[in-house]
Design an enzyme around this catalytic site. Structure first.
Site, PDB file in Angstrom:
ATOM      1  N   TYR A  53       0.854  -1.193   0.000  1.00  0.00           N
ATOM      2  CA  TYR A  53       0.000   0.000   0.000  1.00  0.00           C
ATOM      3  C   TYR A  53       0.888   1.240   0.000  1.00  0.00           C
ATOM      4  O   TYR A  53       1.234   1.807   1.032  1.00  0.00           O
ATOM      5  CB  TYR A  53      -0.966  -0.005   1.193  1.00  0.00           C
ATOM      6  CG  TYR A  53      -1.968  -1.145   1.163  1.00  0.00           C
ATOM      7  CD1 TYR A  53      -2.217  -1.857  -0.018  1.00  0.00           C
ATOM      8  CD2 TYR A  53      -2.667  -1.532   2.310  1.00  0.00           C
ATOM      9  CE1 TYR A  53      -3.114  -2.917  -0.047  1.00  0.00           C
ATOM     10  CE2 TYR A  53      -3.573  -2.589   2.280  1.00  0.00           C
ATOM     11  CZ  TYR A  53      -3.783  -3.279   1.100  1.00  0.00           C
ATOM     12  OH  TYR A  53      -4.674  -4.328   1.087  1.00  0.00           O
ATOM     13  N   PRO A 209     -15.296  -4.239   1.398  1.00  0.00           N
ATOM     14  CA  PRO A 209     -16.635  -4.683   1.817  1.00  0.00           C
ATOM     15  C   PRO A 209     -17.750  -3.733   1.392  1.00  0.00           C
ATOM     16  O   PRO A 209     -18.915  -4.131   1.328  1.00  0.00           O
ATOM     17  CB  PRO A 209     -16.526  -4.732   3.350  1.00  0.00           C
ATOM     18  CG  PRO A 209     -15.440  -3.761   3.682  1.00  0.00           C
ATOM     19  CD  PRO A 209     -14.447  -3.885   2.557  1.00  0.00           C
ATOM     20  N   LEU A 210     -17.383  -2.481   1.074  1.00  0.00           N
ATOM     21  CA  LEU A 210     -18.403  -1.505   0.663  1.00  0.00           C
ATOM     22  C   LEU A 210     -18.427  -1.343  -0.859  1.00  0.00           C
ATOM     23  O   LEU A 210     -19.123  -0.474  -1.371  1.00  0.00           O
ATOM     24  CB  LEU A 210     -18.130  -0.147   1.335  1.00  0.00           C
ATOM     25  CG  LEU A 210     -18.105  -0.182   2.866  1.00  0.00           C
ATOM     26  CD1 LEU A 210     -17.618   1.148   3.431  1.00  0.00           C
ATOM     27  CD2 LEU A 210     -19.496  -0.508   3.412  1.00  0.00           C
TER      28      LEU A 210
HETATM   29  N1  LIG Z   1      -6.294  -8.464   0.100  1.00  0.00           N
HETATM   30  C1  LIG Z   1      -6.461  -7.696  -0.956  1.00  0.00           C
HETATM   31  O1  LIG Z   1      -6.084  -8.052  -2.083  1.00  0.00           O
HETATM   32  C2  LIG Z   1      -7.117  -6.372  -0.770  1.00  0.00           C
HETATM   33  C3  LIG Z   1      -7.542  -5.631  -1.894  1.00  0.00           C
HETATM   34  C4  LIG Z   1      -8.186  -4.411  -1.647  1.00  0.00           C
HETATM   35  C5  LIG Z   1      -8.380  -3.960  -0.359  1.00  0.00           C
HETATM   36  N2  LIG Z   1      -7.927  -4.691   0.700  1.00  0.00           N
HETATM   37  C6  LIG Z   1      -8.122  -4.251   2.105  1.00  0.00           C
HETATM   38  O2  LIG Z   1      -9.510  -4.055   2.326  1.00  0.00           O
HETATM   39  C7  LIG Z   1      -9.721  -2.753   2.836  1.00  0.00           C
HETATM   40  C8  LIG Z   1     -11.079  -2.237   2.429  1.00  0.00           C
HETATM   41  O3  LIG Z   1     -11.202  -2.184   1.029  1.00  0.00           O
HETATM   42  P1  LIG Z   1     -11.200  -0.785   0.227  1.00  0.00           P
HETATM   43  O4  LIG Z   1     -10.588   0.257   1.042  1.00  0.00           O
HETATM   44  O5  LIG Z   1     -10.644  -1.103  -1.098  1.00  0.00           O
HETATM   45  O6  LIG Z   1     -12.742  -0.534  -0.039  1.00  0.00           O
HETATM   46  P2  LIG Z   1     -14.045  -0.281   0.876  1.00  0.00           P
HETATM   47  O7  LIG Z   1     -13.758  -0.587   2.270  1.00  0.00           O
HETATM   48  O8  LIG Z   1     -15.141  -1.003   0.207  1.00  0.00           O
HETATM   49  O9  LIG Z   1     -14.270   1.260   0.661  1.00  0.00           O
HETATM   50  C9  LIG Z   1     -13.383   2.192   1.199  1.00  0.00           C
HETATM   51  C10 LIG Z   1     -13.975   3.582   1.098  1.00  0.00           C
HETATM   52  O10 LIG Z   1     -15.212   3.583   1.737  1.00  0.00           O
HETATM   53  C11 LIG Z   1     -15.437   4.830   2.328  1.00  0.00           C
HETATM   54  N3  LIG Z   1     -16.186   4.571   3.558  1.00  0.00           N
HETATM   55  C12 LIG Z   1     -15.822   3.761   4.574  1.00  0.00           C
HETATM   56  N4  LIG Z   1     -16.755   3.736   5.531  1.00  0.00           N
HETATM   57  C13 LIG Z   1     -17.735   4.565   5.131  1.00  0.00           C
HETATM   58  C14 LIG Z   1     -18.952   4.992   5.698  1.00  0.00           C
HETATM   59  N5  LIG Z   1     -19.357   4.508   6.886  1.00  0.00           N
HETATM   60  N6  LIG Z   1     -19.713   5.876   5.008  1.00  0.00           N
HETATM   61  C15 LIG Z   1     -19.302   6.339   3.803  1.00  0.00           C
HETATM   62  N7  LIG Z   1     -18.145   5.985   3.215  1.00  0.00           N
HETATM   63  C16 LIG Z   1     -17.370   5.106   3.863  1.00  0.00           C
HETATM   64  C17 LIG Z   1     -14.083   5.405   2.658  1.00  0.00           C
HETATM   65  O11 LIG Z   1     -14.126   6.798   2.384  1.00  0.00           O
HETATM   66  P3  LIG Z   1     -13.045   7.853   2.911  1.00  0.00           P
HETATM   67  O12 LIG Z   1     -11.788   7.526   2.160  1.00  0.00           O
HETATM   68  O13 LIG Z   1     -13.636   9.153   2.523  1.00  0.00           O
HETATM   69  O14 LIG Z   1     -12.864   7.651   4.362  1.00  0.00           O
HETATM   70  C18 LIG Z   1     -13.118   4.598   1.803  1.00  0.00           C
HETATM   71  O15 LIG Z   1     -12.405   5.346   0.847  1.00  0.00           O
HETATM   72  C19 LIG Z   1      -8.548  -1.954   2.253  1.00  0.00           C
HETATM   73  O16 LIG Z   1      -8.381  -0.725   2.929  1.00  0.00           O
HETATM   74  C20 LIG Z   1      -7.443  -2.925   2.438  1.00  0.00           C
HETATM   75  O17 LIG Z   1      -6.989  -2.909   3.773  1.00  0.00           O
HETATM   76  C21 LIG Z   1      -7.321  -5.898   0.515  1.00  0.00           C
END
Ligand SMILES: NC(=O)c1ccc[n+]([C@@H]2O[C@H](COP(=O)([O-])OP(=O)(O)OC[C@H]3O[C@@H](n4cnc5c(N)ncnc54)[C@H](OP(=O)(O)O)[C@@H]3O)[C@@H](O)[C@H]2O)c1
Length: 281
Positions: A53, A209-210
């Site tokens: 990251y 997850p979102l």
């Molecule tokens: N293992 C893998 O290959 C892999 C791949 C992708 C991700 N990941 C992990 O999974 C985590 C989560 O996935 P992601 O970050 O890609 O996507 P996500 O959790 O689906 O979405 C993240 C975005 O959601 C917004 N958000 C979070 N909570 C919210 C709420 N209550 N209301 C409104 N908006 C909200 C945030 O906005 P703001 O930025 O404005 O706070 C953030 O930018 C990553 O951070 C990472 O640690 C792992």
């Protein structure tokens, strides 16, 4: 906040995903540190990160360093926080993502993560993504060696199919504690892995997850409808839906602002009814 189990420790049922604080579109460091502190204030005790990251080739581990700084500068007790990092994925600096599953590379990556996190043993070390050019058994064999050497406390895998979950479990001698796969309302094809983890009693950490950084803000449809009934955000309902899917599910919503992780953490106390779940499923 309700708790769930990873290995033999209890962690908050909602974790913090660190990726948005370190890749393209990331905020300044001050806002990231405030976001990490807000998560800790809200009772979050699981933080997901990865050495990959970062953006530039010269800043590998940007997010791990940030998490370490956020924990070190927090006023309260952080001894119960499980930091989950990953190795095996790389960003060469041109915006792309590559993989290296060779045992030598994984061991070297783990050493570098240990230094950045400033710990003697990594809480949860996850093999980030299978490398099609390296036998999976060899990559997971390196993770087993790290466990045996005490470099990591728990071992997990990510982006694995059911066959790879079973294989990793066997190679690790039953010491596989978590699987992290993509799972969200818009991406439900990890259902077989979720079911297998439930059967094997292994934690399942749905990533994005979102729906991912770009799509998370526009979660609507049935999630918005149910959210309206409770007067909460659709994102909070979505995370409560993940929790209701299985007792081993521990979603790790990403955040780059204190407000969003505070809102997400509150999903840990939102219980959906069978009627709600029927609509959402
Ligand atoms: N293992 C893998 O290959 C892999 C791949 C992708 C991700 N990941 C992990 O999974 C985590 C989560 O996935 P992601 O970050 O890609 O996507 P996500 O959790 O689906 O979405 C993240 C975005 O959601 C917004 N958000 C979070 N909570 C919210 C709420 N209550 N209301 C409104 N908006 C909200 C945030 O906005 P703001 O930025 O404005 O706070 C953030 O930018 C990553 O951070 C990472 O640690 C792992």
């Amino acid at each position: 906040m309700q708790n769930r189990r990873i290995g033999d420790v209890r962690v908050s049922a909602i974790g913090l995903g660190g990726m948005p604080m370190s890749i393209e579109g990331r905020p300044d460091e001050d806002r990231s540190i405030r976001t990490i502190h807000a998560a800790l204030d809200a009772g979050i005790t699981l933080i997901d990160t990865a050495d990959a990251y970062h953006i530039g080739a010269d800043e590998v581990g940007h997010n791990e360093t940030l998490i370490a700084r956020g924990l070190a500068s927090y006023g309260g007790d952080t001894s119960g926080v499980l930091v989950a990092t990953k190795g095996g994925h790389l960003r060469p600096g041109d915006g792309s993502w590559t993989v290296d599953g060779s045992p030598d590379y994984i061991k070297q990556a783990c050493e570098a993560s240990l230094k950045r996190l400033g710990v003697d043993a990594i809480g949860l070390y996850q093999h980030h993504r299978p490398d099609p050019t390296v036998p999976y058994a060899d990559s997971i064999g390196a993770v087993r060696d790290l466990l045996d050497a005490g470099k990591i406390r728990f071992a997990g895998i990510s982006n694995a199919n059911p066959e790879q979950i079973r294989q990793a479990r066997e190679i690790l001698g039953g010491r596989l504690v978590s699987v992290q796969n993509q799972f969200s309302p818009a991406f439900r094809s990890s259902e077989p892995e979720l079911e297998l983890c439930t059967e094997l009693d292994i934690a399942f950490l749905p990533w994005s997850p979102l729906g991912g950084i770009r799509a998370a803000g526009s979660l609507g449809g049935a999630f918005a409808e149910v959210a309206g009934r409770y007067g909460v955000s659709p994102q909070r309902v979505c995370l409560a839906w993940h929790l209701a899917k299985s007792p081993i599910a521990i979603p790790i919503p990403g955040a780059s602002r204190p407000e969003t992780i505070i809102d997400s953490a509150a999903a840990g106390t939102l219980t959906l009814t069978a009627d709600d779940l029927a609509v959402l499923n």
